[in-house]
Write an enzyme that holds these catalytic residues in place. Sequence first.
Site, PDB file in Angstrom:
ATOM      1  N   LYS A  66       0.822  -1.224   0.000  1.00  0.00           N
ATOM      2  CA  LYS A  66       0.000   0.000   0.000  1.00  0.00           C
ATOM      3  C   LYS A  66       0.857   1.276   0.000  1.00  0.00           C
ATOM      4  O   LYS A  66       0.444   2.296  -0.545  1.00  0.00           O
ATOM      5  CB  LYS A  66      -0.954   0.003   1.198  1.00  0.00           C
ATOM      6  CG  LYS A  66      -2.056  -1.043   1.074  1.00  0.00           C
ATOM      7  CD  LYS A  66      -3.056  -0.922   2.204  1.00  0.00           C
ATOM      8  CE  LYS A  66      -4.144  -1.984   2.067  1.00  0.00           C
ATOM      9  NZ  LYS A  66      -5.226  -1.802   3.029  1.00  0.00           N
ATOM     10  N   ASN A  87      -5.073   1.947  -1.693  1.00  0.00           N
ATOM     11  CA  ASN A  87      -5.589   0.593  -1.918  1.00  0.00           C
ATOM     12  C   ASN A  87      -6.290   0.434  -3.261  1.00  0.00           C
ATOM     13  O   ASN A  87      -6.802  -0.635  -3.558  1.00  0.00           O
ATOM     14  CB  ASN A  87      -6.486   0.131  -0.766  1.00  0.00           C
ATOM     15  CG  ASN A  87      -7.907   0.614  -0.896  1.00  0.00           C
ATOM     16  OD1 ASN A  87      -8.170   1.654  -1.482  1.00  0.00           O
ATOM     17  ND2 ASN A  87      -8.841  -0.143  -0.365  1.00  0.00           N
ATOM     18  N   ASP A 102     -10.390   2.563   2.166  1.00  0.00           N
ATOM     19  CA  ASP A 102     -10.624   1.770   3.381  1.00  0.00           C
ATOM     20  C   ASP A 102     -11.475   2.539   4.396  1.00  0.00           C
ATOM     21  O   ASP A 102     -12.453   2.012   4.934  1.00  0.00           O
ATOM     22  CB  ASP A 102      -9.289   1.368   4.016  1.00  0.00           C
ATOM     23  CG  ASP A 102      -8.574   0.296   3.210  1.00  0.00           C
ATOM     24  OD1 ASP A 102      -9.253  -0.477   2.508  1.00  0.00           O
ATOM     25  OD2 ASP A 102      -7.333   0.227   3.285  1.00  0.00           O
ATOM     26  N   ALA A 128      -2.736   3.196  15.917  1.00  0.00           N
ATOM     27  CA  ALA A 128      -2.407   4.451  15.215  1.00  0.00           C
ATOM     28  C   ALA A 128      -1.529   4.161  14.004  1.00  0.00           C
ATOM     29  O   ALA A 128      -0.679   4.964  13.636  1.00  0.00           O
ATOM     30  CB  ALA A 128      -1.713   5.413  16.170  1.00  0.00           C
ATOM     31  N   GLY A 129      -1.742   2.989  13.384  1.00  0.00           N
ATOM     32  CA  GLY A 129      -0.958   2.604  12.208  1.00  0.00           C
ATOM     33  C   GLY A 129      -1.665   2.979  10.924  1.00  0.00           C
ATOM     34  O   GLY A 129      -2.502   3.893  10.879  1.00  0.00           O
ATOM     35  N   GLY A 130      -1.329   2.255   9.858  1.00  0.00           N
ATOM     36  CA  GLY A 130      -1.856   2.570   8.534  1.00  0.00           C
ATOM     37  C   GLY A 130      -3.370   2.529   8.469  1.00  0.00           C
ATOM     38  O   GLY A 130      -3.990   3.385   7.816  1.00  0.00           O
ATOM     39  N   ALA A 131      -3.985   1.556   9.121  1.00  0.00           N
ATOM     40  CA  ALA A 131      -5.449   1.447   9.060  1.00  0.00           C
ATOM     41  C   ALA A 131      -6.093   2.692   9.668  1.00  0.00           C
ATOM     42  O   ALA A 131      -7.017   3.278   9.093  1.00  0.00           O
ATOM     43  CB  ALA A 131      -5.901   0.187   9.789  1.00  0.00           C
TER      44      ALA A 131
HETATM   45  P1  ATR Z   1      -1.789  -1.468   9.950  1.00  0.00           P
HETATM   46  O1  ATR Z   1      -1.356  -0.994   8.600  1.00  0.00           O
HETATM   47  O2  ATR Z   1      -2.550  -2.762   9.942  1.00  0.00           O
HETATM   48  O3  ATR Z   1      -2.488  -0.414  10.751  1.00  0.00           O
HETATM   49  P2  ATR Z   1       0.686  -0.982  11.330  1.00  0.00           P
HETATM   50  O4  ATR Z   1       0.819   0.311  10.597  1.00  0.00           O
HETATM   51  O5  ATR Z   1       1.874  -1.856  11.501  1.00  0.00           O
HETATM   52  O6  ATR Z   1      -0.430  -1.889  10.711  1.00  0.00           O
HETATM   53  O7  ATR Z   1       0.084  -0.615  12.771  1.00  0.00           O
HETATM   54  C1  ATR Z   1      -0.180  -1.596  13.701  1.00  0.00           C
HETATM   55  C2  ATR Z   1      -0.912  -0.976  14.909  1.00  0.00           C
HETATM   56  O8  ATR Z   1      -1.297  -2.029  15.783  1.00  0.00           O
HETATM   57  C3  ATR Z   1      -0.066  -0.018  15.727  1.00  0.00           C
HETATM   58  O9  ATR Z   1      -0.895   0.991  16.244  1.00  0.00           O
HETATM   59  C4  ATR Z   1       0.459  -0.938  16.851  1.00  0.00           C
HETATM   60  O10 ATR Z   1       0.795  -0.252  18.032  1.00  0.00           O
HETATM   61  P3  ATR Z   1       2.282   0.413  18.214  1.00  0.00           P
HETATM   62  O11 ATR Z   1       2.275   1.690  17.402  1.00  0.00           O
HETATM   63  O12 ATR Z   1       2.405   0.639  19.653  1.00  0.00           O
HETATM   64  O13 ATR Z   1       3.249  -0.622  17.677  1.00  0.00           O
HETATM   65  C5  ATR Z   1      -0.762  -1.778  17.080  1.00  0.00           C
HETATM   66  N1  ATR Z   1      -0.512  -3.084  17.723  1.00  0.00           N
HETATM   67  C6  ATR Z   1       0.067  -4.176  17.162  1.00  0.00           C
HETATM   68  N2  ATR Z   1       0.065  -5.219  18.027  1.00  0.00           N
HETATM   69  C7  ATR Z   1      -0.534  -4.768  19.169  1.00  0.00           C
HETATM   70  C8  ATR Z   1      -0.834  -5.361  20.450  1.00  0.00           C
HETATM   71  N3  ATR Z   1      -0.529  -6.645  20.706  1.00  0.00           N
HETATM   72  N4  ATR Z   1      -1.450  -4.598  21.376  1.00  0.00           N
HETATM   73  C9  ATR Z   1      -1.765  -3.308  21.110  1.00  0.00           C
HETATM   74  N5  ATR Z   1      -1.506  -2.695  19.940  1.00  0.00           N
HETATM   75  C10 ATR Z   1      -0.897  -3.406  18.975  1.00  0.00           C
END
Ligand code: ATR
Length: 275
Positions: A66, A87, A102, A128-131
């Site tokens: 993406k 996407n 999305d 707070a990631g990509g989604a």
């Molecule tokens: P995506 O594109 O699916 O959003 P990403 O950008 O890698 O994936 O973001 C993953 C998110 O899930 C982040 O907010 C991550 O938190 P951190 O910024 O602290 O890493 C969160 N995350 C992943 N595993 C987690 C867990 N076991 N408990 C809480 N938050 C989690």
Amino acid sequence: MTDSYAVIGNPISHTKSPLIHTLFAQATGQDMTYTALLGNPGAFAQDVAAFRQTGGRGMNVTVPFKIDAFACATDPSERARMAGAVNALKFDGDRILAENFDGIGLTRDVTHNLSTPMRGRKVLILGAGGATRGMVMPFLAEQPAELVIANRTAATAQALVAEVLALAPGSPVRACGYADLTDAYDLVFNATSASLHAATPPVPAVAFGSGCLAYDLTYGKGLTPFLVLARDAGVTQLADGVGMLVEQAAEAFEWWRGVRPDTRDVIRQLTVPLD
Ligand code: ATR
């Protein structure tokens, strides 16, 4: 000539997109094919160029491409720029138009299919990631009373909120860590990748307000650990991301073909019961 479209990702064998778009094409009488392509890591632009050379008109893009798709776009939409991720692509001569559907697909699933308005209500996003980046602007457009982004790494959520406030000053959005969650919310979204690892974001039970909707963006996994947590906290309105998946596909289909497909039957066909 039959127009061709594809979804590209790696892995890709699990994708439901060819099924969804084929059902849309049949229902709307569109002459098109839609296939799944296994993308090569590090060679996304070449894979896109090869598909365009065979006459491809557009693509959906999934994990892990993406961000590569955003980089190769000539005309990213404002939504795509906010998300920093794309996407859906549309090919128009030399131009590569890029979108991120999305967040808008999720918003439509919640407000329309699940009849749960956000306007004037308190909304919590976990992660707070990509989604999440794709969700924030479409959610704010619904005018919630408050939009809170809670993240394990609070600084990431704070940085995202700072970006949002630079684009949309005065928006009712703020960031926090899980330990700071003391209020009750009307809608709670799990946008972390925790469900993929059978883990649960550490959201306290108090965050699930009475009559709240708990929504996990993952789909097809039945009751995820997050949904179990919500159910155990007394939530009765539980949803996974199947509606979001189909609605973002419908947005892309309309963007490509100029026809809006009906989503209800397709969502029903793909739904895995939450029990
Ligand atoms: P995506 O594109 O699916 O959003 P990403 O950008 O890698 O994936 O973001 C993953 C998110 O899930 C982040 O907010 C991550 O938190 P951190 O910024 O602290 O890493 C969160 N995350 C992943 N595993 C987690 C867990 N076991 N408990 C809480 N938050 C989690």
